[in-house]
Design a protein around this motif. Structure first.
Motif, PDB file in Angstrom:
ATOM      1  N   ILE A  36       0.868  -1.179   0.000  1.00 55.16           N
ATOM      2  CA  ILE A  36       0.000   0.000   0.000  1.00 55.16           C
ATOM      3  C   ILE A  36       0.903   1.227   0.000  1.00 55.16           C
ATOM      4  CG2 ILE A  36      -1.743   1.303   1.272  1.00 55.16           C
ATOM      5  CD1 ILE A  36      -2.622  -1.382   2.496  1.00 55.16           C
ATOM      6  N   ARG A  37       0.763   2.053  -1.020  1.00 56.76           N
ATOM      7  CA  ARG A  37       1.569   3.274  -1.116  1.00 56.76           C
ATOM      8  C   ARG A  37       0.648   4.480  -1.176  1.00 56.76           C
ATOM      9  NH1 ARG A  37       4.764   0.106  -5.032  1.00 56.76           N
ATOM     10  NH2 ARG A  37       6.594  -0.617  -3.891  1.00 56.76           N
ATOM     11  N   ARG A  38       0.889   5.421  -0.288  1.00 59.68           N
ATOM     12  CA  ARG A  38       0.172   6.693  -0.265  1.00 59.68           C
ATOM     13  C   ARG A  38       1.211   7.797  -0.383  1.00 59.68           C
ATOM     14  NH1 ARG A  38      -4.219   4.112  -1.076  1.00 59.68           N
ATOM     15  NH2 ARG A  38      -5.311   3.213   0.680  1.00 59.68           N
ATOM     16  N   GLU A  39       0.783   9.035  -0.283  1.00 57.02           N
ATOM     17  CA  GLU A  39       1.708  10.160  -0.430  1.00 57.02           C
ATOM     18  C   GLU A  39       2.829  10.121   0.602  1.00 57.02           C
ATOM     19  OE1 GLU A  39      -0.133  13.957  -0.542  1.00 57.02           O
ATOM     20  OE2 GLU A  39      -1.662  13.292  -1.952  1.00 57.02           O
ATOM     21  N   ASN A  40       2.506  10.044   1.881  1.00 58.46           N
ATOM     22  CA  ASN A  40       3.512  10.067   2.939  1.00 58.46           C
ATOM     23  C   ASN A  40       3.568   8.761   3.712  1.00 58.46           C
ATOM     24  OD1 ASN A  40       4.186  12.738   2.380  1.00 58.46           O
ATOM     25  ND2 ASN A  40       2.490  13.483   3.632  1.00 58.46           N
ATOM     26  N   PHE A  41       3.109   7.683   3.103  1.00 59.20           N
ATOM     27  CA  PHE A  41       2.986   6.435   3.832  1.00 59.20           C
ATOM     28  C   PHE A  41       3.224   5.277   2.879  1.00 59.20           C
ATOM     29  CE2 PHE A  41       0.203   2.918   5.153  1.00 59.20           C
ATOM     30  CZ  PHE A  41       0.731   2.663   6.404  1.00 59.20           C
ATOM     31  N   SER A  42       3.940   4.283   3.352  1.00 58.00           N
ATOM     32  CA  SER A  42       4.162   3.073   2.571  1.00 58.00           C
ATOM     33  C   SER A  42       4.077   1.878   3.510  1.00 58.00           C
ATOM     34  CB  SER A  42       5.530   3.131   1.900  1.00 58.00           C
ATOM     35  OG  SER A  42       5.742   1.982   1.149  1.00 58.00           O
ATOM     36  N   PHE A  43       3.268   0.886   3.151  1.00 54.44           N
ATOM     37  CA  PHE A  43       3.090  -0.315   3.953  1.00 54.44           C
ATOM     38  C   PHE A  43       3.350  -1.526   3.074  1.00 54.44           C
ATOM     39  CE2 PHE A  43       0.384  -3.804   5.468  1.00 54.44           C
ATOM     40  CZ  PHE A  43       0.906  -3.961   6.738  1.00 54.44           C
ATOM     41  N   TYR A  44       4.171  -2.433   3.574  1.00 54.89           N
ATOM     42  CA  TYR A  44       4.522  -3.622   2.812  1.00 54.89           C
ATOM     43  C   TYR A  44       4.398  -4.832   3.712  1.00 54.89           C
ATOM     44  CZ  TYR A  44       7.215  -6.904   0.074  1.00 54.89           C
ATOM     45  OH  TYR A  44       7.606  -8.002  -0.617  1.00 54.89           O
ATOM     46  N   PHE A  45       3.608  -5.826   3.317  1.00 54.60           N
ATOM     47  CA  PHE A  45       3.414  -7.048   4.082  1.00 54.60           C
ATOM     48  C   PHE A  45       3.603  -8.239   3.138  1.00 54.60           C
ATOM     49  CE2 PHE A  45       0.727 -10.242   6.252  1.00 54.60           C
ATOM     50  CZ  PHE A  45       1.424 -10.277   7.451  1.00 54.60           C
ATOM     51  N   PRO A  46       4.768  -8.909   3.188  1.00 54.85           N
ATOM     52  CA  PRO A  46       5.078  -9.991   2.241  1.00 54.85           C
ATOM     53  C   PRO A  46       4.483 -11.330   2.654  1.00 54.85           C
ATOM     54  CG  PRO A  46       6.940  -9.601   3.664  1.00 54.85           C
ATOM     55  CD  PRO A  46       5.903  -8.587   4.035  1.00 54.85           C
ATOM     56  N   ILE A  47       3.170 -11.454   2.637  1.00 57.73           N
ATOM     57  CA  ILE A  47       2.496 -12.663   3.103  1.00 57.73           C
ATOM     58  C   ILE A  47       2.855 -13.887   2.255  1.00 57.73           C
ATOM     59  CG2 ILE A  47       0.366 -12.193   1.837  1.00 57.73           C
ATOM     60  CD1 ILE A  47       0.447 -13.680   5.313  1.00 57.73           C
ATOM     61  N   THR A  48       2.863 -13.752   0.950  1.00 54.79           N
ATOM     62  CA  THR A  48       3.188 -14.883   0.080  1.00 54.79           C
ATOM     63  C   THR A  48       4.643 -15.311   0.257  1.00 54.79           C
ATOM     64  OG1 THR A  48       1.592 -14.040  -1.511  1.00 54.79           O
ATOM     65  CG2 THR A  48       3.113 -15.707  -2.297  1.00 54.79           C
ATOM     66  N   THR A  49       5.526 -14.359   0.382  1.00 54.44           N
ATOM     67  CA  THR A  49       6.934 -14.668   0.590  1.00 54.44           C
ATOM     68  C   THR A  49       7.131 -15.387   1.916  1.00 54.44           C
ATOM     69  OG1 THR A  49       7.565 -12.734  -0.699  1.00 54.44           O
ATOM     70  CG2 THR A  49       9.243 -13.672   0.732  1.00 54.44           C
ATOM     71  N   MET A  50       6.446 -14.945   2.963  1.00 54.84           N
ATOM     72  CA  MET A  50       6.577 -15.595   4.266  1.00 54.84           C
ATOM     73  C   MET A  50       6.062 -17.027   4.220  1.00 54.84           C
ATOM     74  SD  MET A  50       5.829 -12.651   7.110  1.00 54.84           S
ATOM     75  CE  MET A  50       4.125 -12.438   6.669  1.00 54.84           C
ATOM     76  N   ILE A  51       4.963 -17.264   3.530  1.00 55.17           N
ATOM     77  CA  ILE A  51       4.429 -18.623   3.413  1.00 55.17           C
ATOM     78  C   ILE A  51       5.396 -19.510   2.646  1.00 55.17           C
ATOM     79  CG2 ILE A  51       2.587 -19.996   2.356  1.00 55.17           C
ATOM     80  CD1 ILE A  51       0.687 -17.662   3.053  1.00 55.17           C
ATOM     81  N   LEU A  52       5.954 -19.004   1.555  1.00 53.88           N
ATOM     82  CA  LEU A  52       6.901 -19.777   0.760  1.00 53.88           C
ATOM     83  C   LEU A  52       8.153 -20.123   1.565  1.00 53.88           C
ATOM     84  CD1 LEU A  52       7.634 -20.940  -2.042  1.00 53.88           C
ATOM     85  CD2 LEU A  52       8.679 -18.728  -2.541  1.00 53.88           C
ATOM     86  N   VAL A  53       8.710 -19.162   2.270  1.00 53.47           N
ATOM     87  CA  VAL A  53       9.897 -19.409   3.088  1.00 53.47           C
ATOM     88  C   VAL A  53       9.579 -20.408   4.198  1.00 53.47           C
ATOM     89  CG1 VAL A  53      11.491 -18.322   4.721  1.00 53.47           C
ATOM     90  CG2 VAL A  53      11.008 -17.231   2.535  1.00 53.47           C
ATOM     91  N   SER A  54       8.410 -20.304   4.800  1.00 53.02           N
ATOM     92  CA  SER A  54       8.007 -21.219   5.854  1.00 53.02           C
ATOM     93  C   SER A  54       7.890 -22.648   5.341  1.00 53.02           C
ATOM     94  CB  SER A  54       6.677 -20.768   6.445  1.00 53.02           C
ATOM     95  OG  SER A  54       6.216 -21.697   7.385  1.00 53.02           O
ATOM     96  N   VAL A  55       7.299 -22.826   4.177  1.00 50.94           N
ATOM     97  CA  VAL A  55       7.168 -24.164   3.601  1.00 50.94           C
ATOM     98  C   VAL A  55       8.539 -24.754   3.285  1.00 50.94           C
ATOM     99  CG1 VAL A  55       6.349 -25.412   1.554  1.00 50.94           C
ATOM    100  CG2 VAL A  55       4.842 -23.806   2.727  1.00 50.94           C
ATOM    101  N   ILE A  56       9.422 -23.964   2.712  1.00 47.30           N
ATOM    102  CA  ILE A  56      10.765 -24.451   2.368  1.00 47.30           C
ATOM    103  C   ILE A  56      11.549 -24.812   3.624  1.00 47.30           C
ATOM    104  CG2 ILE A  56      12.993 -23.761   1.396  1.00 47.30           C
ATOM    105  CD1 ILE A  56      11.379 -22.146  -0.690  1.00 47.30           C
ATOM    106  N   LEU A  57      11.522 -23.953   4.642  1.00 48.41           N
ATOM    107  CA  LEU A  57      12.235 -24.255   5.885  1.00 48.41           C
ATOM    108  C   LEU A  57      11.644 -25.460   6.594  1.00 48.41           C
ATOM    109  CD1 LEU A  57      12.944 -20.728   7.373  1.00 48.41           C
ATOM    110  CD2 LEU A  57      14.569 -22.324   6.366  1.00 48.41           C
ATOM    111  N   SER A  58      10.330 -25.609   6.588  1.00 46.61           N
ATOM    112  CA  SER A  58       9.699 -26.774   7.207  1.00 46.61           C
ATOM    113  C   SER A  58      10.112 -28.056   6.501  1.00 46.61           C
ATOM    114  CB  SER A  58       8.180 -26.639   7.176  1.00 46.61           C
ATOM    115  OG  SER A  58       7.762 -25.565   7.960  1.00 46.61           O
ATOM    116  N   ALA A  59      10.156 -28.020   5.178  1.00 42.97           N
ATOM    117  CA  ALA A  59      10.571 -29.208   4.418  1.00 42.97           C
ATOM    118  C   ALA A  59      12.035 -29.549   4.691  1.00 42.97           C
ATOM    119  CB  ALA A  59      10.346 -28.977   2.923  1.00 42.97           C
TER     120      ALA A  59
END
Length: 66
Positions: free
Chosen positions: A36-59
């Motif tokens: 989410i990018r606004r004029e004075n604000f930026s929010f980034y939540f890498p949900i897909t990346t976290m799930i992928l890393v979690s699956v790989i580390l669990s395996a």
């Protein structure tokens, strides 16, 4: 416990040495990551990346514990 701490330390050192190449991977910019990018604000939540890393580390941990 000592082996585990040494292994974690070696993994951290390896990631640090390989960081210039790891930074070029498309992780963090996958479809499903919330940006989410606004004029004075930026929010980034890498949900897909976290799930992928979690699956790989669990395996990997499952394979090493067998």
């Amino acid at each position: 416990m000592n082996r585990t701490l040494i292994l974690i330390g070696l993994i951290v050192v390896a990631i640090g040495l390989l960081w210039p190449w790891l930074a070029k991977l498309p992780l963090g910019h996958l479809p499903g990551d919330i940006v989410i990018r606004r004029e004075n604000f930026s929010f980034y939540f890498p949900i897909t990346t976290m799930i992928l890393v979690s699956v790989i580390l669990s395996a990997l941990l499952w394979l090493f514990n067998r």
